[in-house]
Design a protein around this motif. Structure first.
Motif, PDB file in Angstrom:
ATOM      1  N   ASN A 113      44.327  -4.917  22.561  1.00  0.00           N
ATOM      2  CA  ASN A 113      45.368  -5.929  22.556  1.00  0.00           C
ATOM      3  C   ASN A 113      46.722  -5.261  22.312  1.00  0.00           C
ATOM      4  OD1 ASN A 113      43.835  -8.780  22.270  1.00  0.00           O
ATOM      5  ND2 ASN A 113      42.735  -7.225  21.089  1.00  0.00           N
ATOM      6  N   TRP A 131      42.600 -16.255  18.239  1.00  0.00           N
ATOM      7  CA  TRP A 131      42.053 -15.431  19.306  1.00  0.00           C
ATOM      8  C   TRP A 131      41.029 -16.223  20.107  1.00  0.00           C
ATOM      9  CZ3 TRP A 131      36.768 -14.082  19.410  1.00  0.00           C
ATOM     10  CH2 TRP A 131      36.049 -14.296  18.225  1.00  0.00           C
ATOM     11  N   TRP A 190      46.233  -7.516  27.337  1.00  0.00           N
ATOM     12  CA  TRP A 190      44.938  -7.053  26.837  1.00  0.00           C
ATOM     13  C   TRP A 190      44.174  -6.370  27.961  1.00  0.00           C
ATOM     14  CZ3 TRP A 190      40.744  -9.089  29.347  1.00  0.00           C
ATOM     15  CH2 TRP A 190      40.914 -10.302  30.022  1.00  0.00           C
ATOM     16  N   VAL A 197      38.133  -4.316  23.547  1.00  0.00           N
ATOM     17  CA  VAL A 197      39.358  -4.900  24.073  1.00  0.00           C
ATOM     18  C   VAL A 197      40.532  -4.267  23.341  1.00  0.00           C
ATOM     19  CG1 VAL A 197      40.789  -6.980  24.144  1.00  0.00           C
ATOM     20  CG2 VAL A 197      38.397  -7.102  24.838  1.00  0.00           C
ATOM     21  N   ALA A 201      49.067 -11.702  22.040  1.00  0.00           N
ATOM     22  CA  ALA A 201      49.242 -10.321  22.491  1.00  0.00           C
ATOM     23  C   ALA A 201      50.063 -10.281  23.771  1.00  0.00           C
ATOM     24  CB  ALA A 201      47.891  -9.658  22.715  1.00  0.00           C
ATOM     25  N   GLU A 247      40.199  -4.908  28.719  1.00  0.00           N
ATOM     26  CA  GLU A 247      38.803  -4.811  28.290  1.00  0.00           C
ATOM     27  C   GLU A 247      38.109  -3.723  29.099  1.00  0.00           C
ATOM     28  OE1 GLU A 247      35.088  -7.719  27.148  1.00  0.00           O
ATOM     29  OE2 GLU A 247      36.388  -8.308  28.814  1.00  0.00           O
ATOM     30  N   ILE A 279      40.288 -11.523  21.950  1.00  0.00           N
ATOM     31  CA  ILE A 279      41.580 -11.354  22.617  1.00  0.00           C
ATOM     32  C   ILE A 279      42.598 -12.153  21.809  1.00  0.00           C
ATOM     33  CG2 ILE A 279      42.949 -11.820  24.685  1.00  0.00           C
ATOM     34  CD1 ILE A 279      40.383 -11.576  26.323  1.00  0.00           C
TER      35      ILE A 279
END
Length: 390
Positions: free
Chosen positions: A76, A103, A119, A74, A116, A121, A112
């Motif tokens: 971020n 997170w 994000w 991921v 952020a 993935e 995640i």
């Protein structure tokens, strides 16, 4: 045969540092299932079809050594307020980097960050040798942008934030002239506030913005006063007091500033609003449930922290309030948010607006007219005493 002169690595780094980059925290799970994170400035979008992204981790990185086996990652996108978190994950001195970090897990259980900006993935597709780095391609499986705030930027060895140039009010002679006028008009402004026991203000129109140049508020005000320098986009229906007496060309230009094309009915409604302002000699805005969100975005705009998407949202919210501006009749349960009268220069042009804000609920049209007449008298005093001074 030509012999190439080796580049000085420090010179290479220094010159390349003139290219600003975004900052992401790449996260994964190590082989024990614990979260790991690595600060990356070399993340990029690669392809829309198929959806591909890539990043270039340093081969010698200890964190990358723990992350190399991961099939999913991921990325971020860090916000401008996450500089400390960025430094924390970039530091070799911090051992427990995840303590206190908020997170939640992705579909594959990867971290995640709650704060952020966005994000992404992805699943690793290919790893290519690229000198002292690897070039890692990933196919995007899921992504979101949950926090509409400004991103963190890395430039010349330092962290900063992105400020959209088109949203930043540039200093100029118009602004300085209006600020000088506001300072000279302050005694009148304070007199109005004391006389009415209401929040008073001076509004300027500077370029593409409406700006609160000065304000005064009683200590027992029910709501917090607007902050000095607060800005709103100068788009219809807002700012009508600066347009109503300025002629057809100015009205046409103001209408052209609408964030979406105006249909005939709305265009006619806005022109009728301008006529009401001329007839009454003042502008009136009713309180709406939408104003709380507008105030939040206005504060962010004033602090140069509003994103381009946020600016579009703010414009759309203002444009949707045409019925709250210059109502033909005052509803019995209405609350007046802003009452504005024009202050003119020696040529009769409207240069600032004298305001009362957050009026008490239940005022009649006659009471509004009486307040406006008193404000018009004070506005004339401002014109007579301040406009001739330099």
């Amino acid at each position: 045969m030509s012999t190439e002169t080796p580049l000085d690595p420090q010179h290479f780094r220094r010159v390349m540092g003139h290219y600003p980059t975004g900052v992401v925290l790449a996260t994964a799970l190590d082989q024990q299932g614990d979260p790991i994170g690595m600060v990356v400035g070399s993340f990029t979008s690669v392809s829309l079809d198929p959806p591909l992204v890539a990043y270039l981790p340093t081969k010698s990185s200890g964190t990358y050594a723990r992350m190399r086996h991961a099939t999913h990652l991921v990325f971020n996108v860090l916000s401008a307020d996450q500089t400390d978190l960025c430094r924390r994950f970039a530091s070799r001195a911090v051992t427990d980097k995840w303590t206190g970090v908020a997170w939640h897990p992705s579909a594959n259980g990867l971290p995640i960050l709650d704060e952020a900006v966005a994000w992404i993935e992805g699943e690793v597709q290919q790893v290519i040798d690229a000198g002292d780095h690897d070039l890692v391609f990933l196919r995007v499986q899921d992504l979101a942008a949950p926090n509409d705030t400004l991103p963190l930027v890395f430039f010349q060895g330092g962290y900063g934030r992105f400020s959209p140039r088109s949203l930043v009010m540039p200093p100029g002679q118009d602004m300085f002239a209006q600020l000088r006028l506001a300072e000279r008009a302050r005694p009148v402004l304070e007199s109005l506030g004391e006389e009415t026991n209401l929040e008073s203000g001076l509004l300027g129109q500077i370029g593409s913005d409406l700006v609160l140049l000065a304000s005064a508020a009683p200590l027992d005000a029910e709501v917090l006063p607007q902050s000095l320098g607060n800005r709103l986009p100068f788009i219809p229906p807002s700012g009508s007091v600066f347009v109503a007496w300025a002629g057809e060309a100015a009205a046409d230009h103001w209408l052209s500033l609408a964030p979406t094309p105006l249909d005939d009915a709305l265009r006619a409604h806005l022109r009728q609003n301008l006529e009401r302002v001329r007839e009454r000699g003042y502008s009136i805005v009713l309180e709406s449930s939408q104003h709380a969100a507008i105030d939040r975005d206005s504060a962010a705009l004033s602090a140069d922290r509003l994103t381009p998407a946020g600016h579009r949202r703010l414009q759309t919210a203002i444009a949707a309030l045409a019925d709250s501006y210059e109502p033909e009749t005052l509803p019995a349960d209405a609350r007046v948010r802003v009452l504005t009268v024009p202050v003119r220069d020696s040529a009769g042009r409207v240069v600032i607006g004298l305001q009362l804000r957050n009026l008490p609920a239940g005022l009649t049209q006659a009471a509004i007219d009486t307040l406006a007449q008193r404000m018009q008298t004070l506005a004339l005093r401002v014109s007579e005493t301040c406009m001739g001074a330099d």
